[in-house]
Design a protein around this motif. Sequence first.
Motif, PDB file in Angstrom:
ATOM      1  N   PHE A 292      -5.787  12.674  -0.483  1.00 44.78           N
ATOM      2  CA  PHE A 292      -4.365  12.327  -0.370  1.00 44.78           C
ATOM      3  C   PHE A 292      -3.503  13.095  -1.371  1.00 44.78           C
ATOM      4  CE2 PHE A 292      -5.743   8.358   1.944  1.00 44.78           C
ATOM      5  CZ  PHE A 292      -5.145   8.730   3.143  1.00 44.78           C
ATOM      6  N   ARG A 293      -4.114  13.546  -2.449  1.00 46.95           N
ATOM      7  CA  ARG A 293      -3.353  14.367  -3.407  1.00 46.95           C
ATOM      8  C   ARG A 293      -3.367  15.843  -3.016  1.00 46.95           C
ATOM      9  NH1 ARG A 293      -5.601  10.842  -7.518  1.00 46.95           N
ATOM     10  NH2 ARG A 293      -7.311  12.294  -7.857  1.00 46.95           N
ATOM     11  N   GLY A 294      -4.053  16.148  -1.897  1.00 50.65           N
ATOM     12  CA  GLY A 294      -4.103  17.535  -1.416  1.00 50.65           C
ATOM     13  C   GLY A 294      -5.086  18.396  -2.200  1.00 50.65           C
ATOM     14  N   GLN A 295      -6.036  17.738  -2.907  1.00 46.83           N
ATOM     15  CA  GLN A 295      -6.965  18.511  -3.735  1.00 46.83           C
ATOM     16  C   GLN A 295      -8.220  18.951  -2.966  1.00 46.83           C
ATOM     17  OE1 GLN A 295      -7.141  15.417  -6.707  1.00 46.83           O
ATOM     18  NE2 GLN A 295      -5.910  16.608  -8.157  1.00 46.83           N
ATOM     19  N   VAL A 296      -8.467  18.291  -1.817  1.00 47.57           N
ATOM     20  CA  VAL A 296      -9.566  18.722  -0.927  1.00 47.57           C
ATOM     21  C   VAL A 296      -9.025  18.658   0.506  1.00 47.57           C
ATOM     22  CG1 VAL A 296     -11.592  18.093  -2.327  1.00 47.57           C
ATOM     23  CG2 VAL A 296     -10.475  16.336  -0.972  1.00 47.57           C
ATOM     24  N   ASP A 297      -9.586  19.454   1.425  1.00 51.33           N
ATOM     25  CA  ASP A 297      -8.994  19.489   2.771  1.00 51.33           C
ATOM     26  C   ASP A 297      -9.571  18.424   3.701  1.00 51.33           C
ATOM     27  OD1 ASP A 297     -11.427  20.605   3.154  1.00 51.33           O
ATOM     28  OD2 ASP A 297     -10.726  22.478   4.052  1.00 51.33           O
ATOM     29  N   LYS A 298     -10.658  17.758   3.286  1.00 55.13           N
ATOM     30  CA  LYS A 298     -11.140  16.583   4.027  1.00 55.13           C
ATOM     31  C   LYS A 298     -11.882  15.694   3.042  1.00 55.13           C
ATOM     32  CE  LYS A 298     -15.249  18.974   5.869  1.00 55.13           C
ATOM     33  NZ  LYS A 298     -15.131  20.101   4.973  1.00 55.13           N
ATOM     34  N   TYR A 299     -11.973  14.403   3.376  1.00 52.03           N
ATOM     35  CA  TYR A 299     -12.673  13.549   2.408  1.00 52.03           C
ATOM     36  C   TYR A 299     -14.029  13.162   2.943  1.00 52.03           C
ATOM     37  CZ  TYR A 299     -11.419   9.055   4.698  1.00 52.03           C
ATOM     38  OH  TYR A 299     -11.274   8.006   5.551  1.00 52.03           O
ATOM     39  N   THR A 300     -14.934  12.904   1.980  1.00 52.05           N
ATOM     40  CA  THR A 300     -16.321  12.708   2.359  1.00 52.05           C
ATOM     41  C   THR A 300     -17.007  11.737   1.394  1.00 52.05           C
ATOM     42  OG1 THR A 300     -18.387  13.907   2.761  1.00 52.05           O
ATOM     43  CG2 THR A 300     -17.028  14.753   0.994  1.00 52.05           C
TER      44      THR A 300
END
Length: 296
Positions: A217-225
């Motif tokens: 949500f902070r835009g630090q990764v392009d998908k969460y896992t």
Amino acid sequence: MEIPFNQPHQHGPELDYIRDAIQRAHLCGDGYYTKKCHELLAERTGAGKVLLVHSGTAALEMAALLIDCRPGDEIIMPSYTFVSTANAFVLRGGVPVFVDIRPDTQNIDETLIEAAITDRTRAICVVHYAGVACEMDAIMEIAERHRLYVIEDAAQGVGSCYRGRWLGSIGHLGCYSFHETKNVISGEGGALLVNDPSLMERAEIIREKGTNRARFFRGQVDKYTWVDVGSSYLPGEMTAAYLYAQLEHGQEINGERLKWWNMYHRALAPLEEQGVLRRPCIPEHCTHNAHMYYVL
Ligand SMILES: Cc1ncc(COP(=O)(O)O)c(C=O)c1O
């Protein structure tokens, strides 16, 4: 006449904020009102990171996960407390090591802690009984010398201070409860205060089912896992909306309680002089939130 154990306090804007939360159509966790609560609590307490959770018990369970409590690890805690202080660590296989309490504040006797430390000790979990602080300077010094974590079970201590510092913001981790019986409430509810920067990112992950969703949500990764163990510790937005209304007026709520607390204190003084009972003791360097009035 029956005296109610507790009367939940309603300040006024609770229903407006809940209605607003519904209109915002974001009812799961970490929406507008959760963020408002995080900001307000971080500003007031000075804690590095504040995360709302669904109970004080959940905050303690997160603390046990964060310090990596493993089977056989010993956690020092007072012999006089609520079940959740012990359960949180027992769930991870930890062993509670109960230390006796001080006769004045009913808090853990800091002079007995060192004798309870062994090579299995992982943390000291202090409890600020009735919202009155434990002797945090001495406890932090012992913990530093033995490289132990300090977790503050400040479930009863929201708004209380030790030498000018908010309870919950002094140890590595602090746990608040907003259960209906507390001063500032949301029915069920709690918060974890993360004061040790090295635990902050993992705290977000554990709270979000072991995922790096907060980074997404902070835009630090392009998908969460899935990156770690965790569970679902977030409260929903309607709970956070109710809580925000209460937090905004937390000082007034505590001030009102303090008036009643002082009234009991004055009225019971003659009975203490006659040796019939003992009244609570508030050390000079502590300010308290009048969470409860007890007698011995
Ligand atoms: C000292 C202490 N620890 C933990 C808790 C647990 O908080 P909750 O009821 O929000 O789970 C309480 C609540 O009564 C408490 O008094």
